[in-house]
Design an enzyme around this catalytic site. Structure first.
Site, PDB file in Angstrom:
ATOM      1  N   TYR A  32       8.393   3.038  -2.417  1.00  0.00           N
ATOM      2  CA  TYR A  32       7.362   3.105  -3.443  1.00  0.00           C
ATOM      3  C   TYR A  32       6.100   2.942  -2.620  1.00  0.00           C
ATOM      4  O   TYR A  32       4.983   3.590  -2.537  1.00  0.00           O
ATOM      5  CB  TYR A  32       7.355   2.203  -4.721  1.00  0.00           C
ATOM      6  N   GLU A  48       0.358   8.505   0.580  1.00  0.00           N
ATOM      7  CA  GLU A  48      -0.349   9.400  -0.482  1.00  0.00           C
ATOM      8  C   GLU A  48      -1.988   8.989  -0.435  1.00  0.00           C
ATOM      9  O   GLU A  48      -2.700  10.138  -0.155  1.00  0.00           O
ATOM     10  CB  GLU A  48      -0.001   9.336  -1.834  1.00  0.00           C
TER      11      GLU A  48
END
Length: 218
Positions: free
Chosen positions: A142, A149
């Site tokens: 994560y 991103e």
């Protein structure tokens, strides 16, 4: 075709697609490809299988699965925006170190997730190792995915601003302006409340599901 058959087929195809992306990513990193070359090596598969995930929003809306519509839509939208408006339209984004980070994080996560879903649809027992991977690797994947991103998004900002990508400037017939640069900034800021909420939710799920790990293995 029954709903079960359709969902199994969808999940199996996603497993195969993301497995191909994972293998190509690992081989690309091992062979020392530059980040743009690495992206180009998986671009075709990435666009197909990440775009196909839009179907998951539809699945949730029509009740084929019990996933929350809002959360599913947000997660799918953020990735589709990265794949199309950012990586497809902004060549500078492909030079970001965020590219290998998100490719590794996404592909490992999705192979595990879709394997979990496929077995669930078939009402088969979930192997403990798969449960363990799903509710343990997120500790690393994560943060890696979010970092990838955001780094990729930030790398696209100058090009988005200079070329006015997906930007509607005034004056125009609609008498309104839209700045994609600001859309991306707002999207980046949404990670501040969004990531911790999802991360701690998964920690809670891990305690709930793996808390009695030794019993589950028996």
């Amino acid at each position: 075709m029954s709903v079960q058959t359709y969902l199994v087929a969808y999940n199996v195809l996603q497993i195969l697609g993301w497995s191909a992306i994972l293998v190509k990513t690992v081989l690309g990193l091992a062979n020392g490809l530059t980040w743009p070359q690495l992206y180009e090596s998986v671009e075709f598969e990435l666009k197909i299988f990440q775009t196909a995930a839009i179907l998951e929003v539809i699945h949730a809306i029509v009740g084929l699965v019990r996933s929350p519509v809002g959360t599913t839509a947000m997660q799918v939208t953020s990735r589709v925006v990265l794949v199309w408006p950012i990586l497809h339209l902004c060549s500078t984004a492909r030079f970001s170190i965020g590219v290998p980070l998100l490719l590794v994080a996404w592909s490992v996560t999705e192979v595990i997730r879709y394997s979990f879903y496929a077995l669930s649809v078939l009402k088969q027992p979930i192997p403990y190792f798969l449960l363990y991977l799903r509710y343990t690797l997120f500790y690393v994947l994560y943060p890696m995915g979010v970092s990838g991103e955001l780094l990729t998004l930030f790398a696209s900002l100058n090009e988005v601003d200079e070329k006015k990508i997906l930007t509607l400037e005034m004056p125009n017939r609609l008498n309104m302006g839209i700045s994609f640069w600001w859309v991306l900034i707002i999207a980046a800021l949404s990670y501040i409340p969004g990531f911790p909420q999802l991360y701690f939710y998964m920690i809670g799920q891990r305690k709930k599901i793996l808390g009695g790990g030794s019993k589950k293995k028996q």
